[in-house]
Design a protein around this motif. Structure first.
Motif, PDB file in Angstrom:
ATOM      1  N   GLY A  70      77.216  20.208  34.697  1.00 11.41           N
ATOM      2  CA  GLY A  70      76.758  18.836  34.883  1.00 11.41           C
ATOM      3  C   GLY A  70      77.834  17.814  35.171  1.00 11.41           C
ATOM      4  N   GLY A  71      78.969  18.241  35.728  1.00 10.38           N
ATOM      5  CA  GLY A  71      80.017  17.297  36.104  1.00 10.38           C
ATOM      6  C   GLY A  71      81.014  16.996  35.014  1.00 10.38           C
ATOM      7  N   MET A  72      80.633  17.173  33.756  1.00 13.85           N
ATOM      8  CA  MET A  72      81.535  16.916  32.625  1.00 13.85           C
ATOM      9  C   MET A  72      81.064  17.725  31.423  1.00 13.85           C
ATOM     10  N   MET A  95      78.229  35.223  39.311  1.00 14.01           N
ATOM     11  CA  MET A  95      77.836  33.936  38.750  1.00 14.01           C
ATOM     12  C   MET A  95      78.989  32.956  38.821  1.00 14.01           C
ATOM     13  N   GLY A  96      78.651  31.683  38.619  1.00 21.17           N
ATOM     14  CA  GLY A  96      79.680  30.665  38.550  1.00 21.17           C
ATOM     15  C   GLY A  96      80.463  30.759  37.249  1.00 21.17           C
ATOM     16  N   VAL A 110      74.714  26.989  38.291  1.00 25.71           N
ATOM     17  CA  VAL A 110      75.446  27.516  37.133  1.00 25.71           C
ATOM     18  C   VAL A 110      74.720  27.251  35.818  1.00 25.71           C
ATOM     19  N   SER A 111      73.661  26.450  35.841  1.00 29.63           N
ATOM     20  CA  SER A 111      72.994  26.051  34.599  1.00 29.63           C
ATOM     21  C   SER A 111      71.758  26.908  34.339  1.00 29.63           C
ATOM     22  N   GLY A 166      66.541  31.223  29.865  1.00 33.34           N
ATOM     23  CA  GLY A 166      67.343  32.005  30.796  1.00 33.34           C
ATOM     24  C   GLY A 166      67.150  31.670  32.252  1.00 33.34           C
ATOM     25  N   ASP A 167      66.319  30.660  32.558  1.00 32.70           N
ATOM     26  CA  ASP A 167      66.012  30.328  33.951  1.00 32.70           C
ATOM     27  C   ASP A 167      66.836  29.121  34.403  1.00 32.70           C
ATOM     28  N   THR A 168      66.840  28.898  35.715  1.00 30.46           N
ATOM     29  CA  THR A 168      67.478  27.700  36.252  1.00 30.46           C
ATOM     30  C   THR A 168      66.737  26.463  35.756  1.00 30.46           C
TER      31      THR A 168
END
Length: 474
Positions: free
Chosen positions: A362-364, A389-390, A314-315, A320-322
């Motif tokens: 990132g979890g938060m 997408m997520g 999702v990041s 624009g890339d992972t």
């Protein structure tokens, strides 16, 4: 003579009435306050109408109560033993033994809740050890909240089968709330289908938080993102929106219709996954969000003891890339080469300095609450014809569309999805204090981000890791 006798009798009656009034009406533990239903324990619809707290009651006849007047959180902060005793001895607004315990005993519920409230208890449950003091760096956040009587910090969670992570997760949240001021904080949890006692623990914890002066909304859902009855992203988006529901000025009839006006205009959402983290992780993320004037700020979540970044799907970086390259064979061979094609991001990431990205989780995360309360943005699934997408990536896309593209990644904040993994992650990635000068209550010049208003020209689309393509960013 008789007139003088009448005067004496009248004066005595007035004095007696005055004493009765003082004892009954002004007694510090008002029975009406305890039983008039101002706080409903299970449905999360109501909260105390006043910040005044009842005086603590001793647990035993020979035990002297420890008084901590409302608002004096600084004094209690310096004496954690006094704080914990005050919490344990404070009257709750329900008989907790009557709460339903389908999957766990009352004794075990109390064990969990008492451990959560005792931040330094690392013996009852094995959990990530955290710094015991809150650094002065975060004092301005507490001062900012204290400028009004409204809620400034809104904690949102979706939890399922989370009993194992709850002792550290909720203890760190409660400790952060205690520091920020419970009267300026709200917690909203959507619990779903748990059979390990998650709901029972939260229901009891709810009454304790409300006794502190905080607000706690607890609801349930039977939506199963992995059950096959729903699209996974649509289900996740629905659950996240449910957690944010109390932000709405007026909701369905089963929510408090007087919720309007309790949130400050600059309220911040702190959305937290089922992770092990420390109070400083929460506070640093909020500190960066406010200090950098960000719209969304993210931590980094890790698996395999801090060796593999988890939320890569999702990041997206500012190119624009992972965050790391995922080749056509969908392997993780390049996972250690983070931000390989984003020189600025890579440099700041390796220096543990915050930097701008296109999307993250990132979890938060921290988010400006106003766009959600005003229905400008919400979590959603992809529309027909749109890249699959997520929900965090789609949220970033919608935020850019509304001119809310200040999305910040904070590599000093590192979390994991179990206490064991968190211990390894902190050893590998460090605690916040290892990377940040926590004695300074303002951002250093080297920390400040130079924001770019435009999104990347294109963003990588990954419906599956082995099917990459590039799409428009908004």
């Amino acid at each position: 003579m008789r007139s003088r006798q009448y005067q004496v009798i009248l004066a005595a009656a007035i004095v007696a009435f005055g004493l009765w009034f003082l004892m009954v009406r002004l007694h510090p533990i008002d029975s009406n306050w305890l039983h008039n239903g101002k706080v409903t324990i299970l449905d999360g619809t109501k909260s105390p109408e006043s910040n005044q707290q009842p005086a603590p009651v001793a647990e035993k006849p020979d035990e002297k109560p420890i008084a901590v007047p409302a608002g004096e959180w600084d004094a209690s902060w310096k004496n954690k033993e006094a704080w914990f005793k005050w919490l344990k001895s404070s009257p709750t607004l329900t008989d907790e033994s009557t709460l339903p315990t389908t999957h766990i005993s009352h004794e075990d519920v109390s064990k969990y809740v008492n451990s959560i409230l005792d931040f330094e208890d690392n013996a009852t449950f094995e959990r990530l050890e955290c710094p015991s003091k809150i650094p002065s760096r975060y004092n301005p956040m507490r001062a900012a909240a204290g400028s009004s009587d409204q809620v400034k910090y809104f904690f949102a969670l979706d939890l399922y089968q989370s009993a194992a992570i709850i002792p550290r997760l909720m203890s760190s949240i409660i400790e952060a709330i205690r520091f920020l001021g419970p009267e300026h904080c709200a917690i909203s949890v959507v619990e779903g289908r748990s059979e390990d006692g998650t709901y029972e623990i939260l229901a009891t914890l709810k009454s304790r938080v409300e006794a502190m002066g905080g607000r706690f909304f607890l609801s349930t859902s039977d939506i199963n993102p992995l059950g096959g009855d729903y699209d996974r992203i649509e289900a996740l988006a629905t659950l996240r929106n449910m957690a944010l529901h109390p932000l709405k000025a007026r909701g369905p009839s089963n929510w408090n219709d007087k919720i309007e006006g309790i949130y400050s205009s600059d309220a911040i959402i702190i959305f937290i996954n089922d992770i092990a983290l420390c109070p400083e992780d929460i506070l640093e993320l909020v500190f960066q969000h406010v200090g950098q004037d960000a719209h969304m700020t993210c931590s980094f979540d890790w698996i395999y003891n801090g060796s593999l970044f988890y939320d890569v799907w999702v990041s997206r970086s500012l190119v624009g890339d992972t965050f790391f390259e995922i080749p056509h064979d969908a392997s993780w061979a390049y996972s250690k080469d983070m931000f390989w094609n984003d020189p600025i991001g890579k440099q700041r990431y390796e220096a543990y300095q915050p930097f701008q990205v296109y999307s993250c989780w990132g979890g938060m995360v921290t988010l400006d609450a106003a766009p959600f309360a005003e229905d400008k943005v919400k979590f959603r699934a992809s529309k027909p014809g749109e890249c699959y997408m997520g929900e965090p990536t789609l949220l970033a896309k919608d935020m850019y569309r509304h001119g809310l593209g200040k999305v910040l990644a904070v590599p000093a904040v590192n979390v994991a999805y179990s206490d064991k993994e968190a211990v390894g992650t902190k050893l590998t990635r460090g605690y916040v204090g290892d990377h940040v000068d926590q004695s300074k209550s303002s951002l250093g010049q080297d920390e400040l981000v130079s924001w770019k208003s435009a999104p990347p020209g294109m963003v990588k689309c990954l419906p599956n890791f082995d099917q990459p393509s590039w799409v428009d960013p908004v």
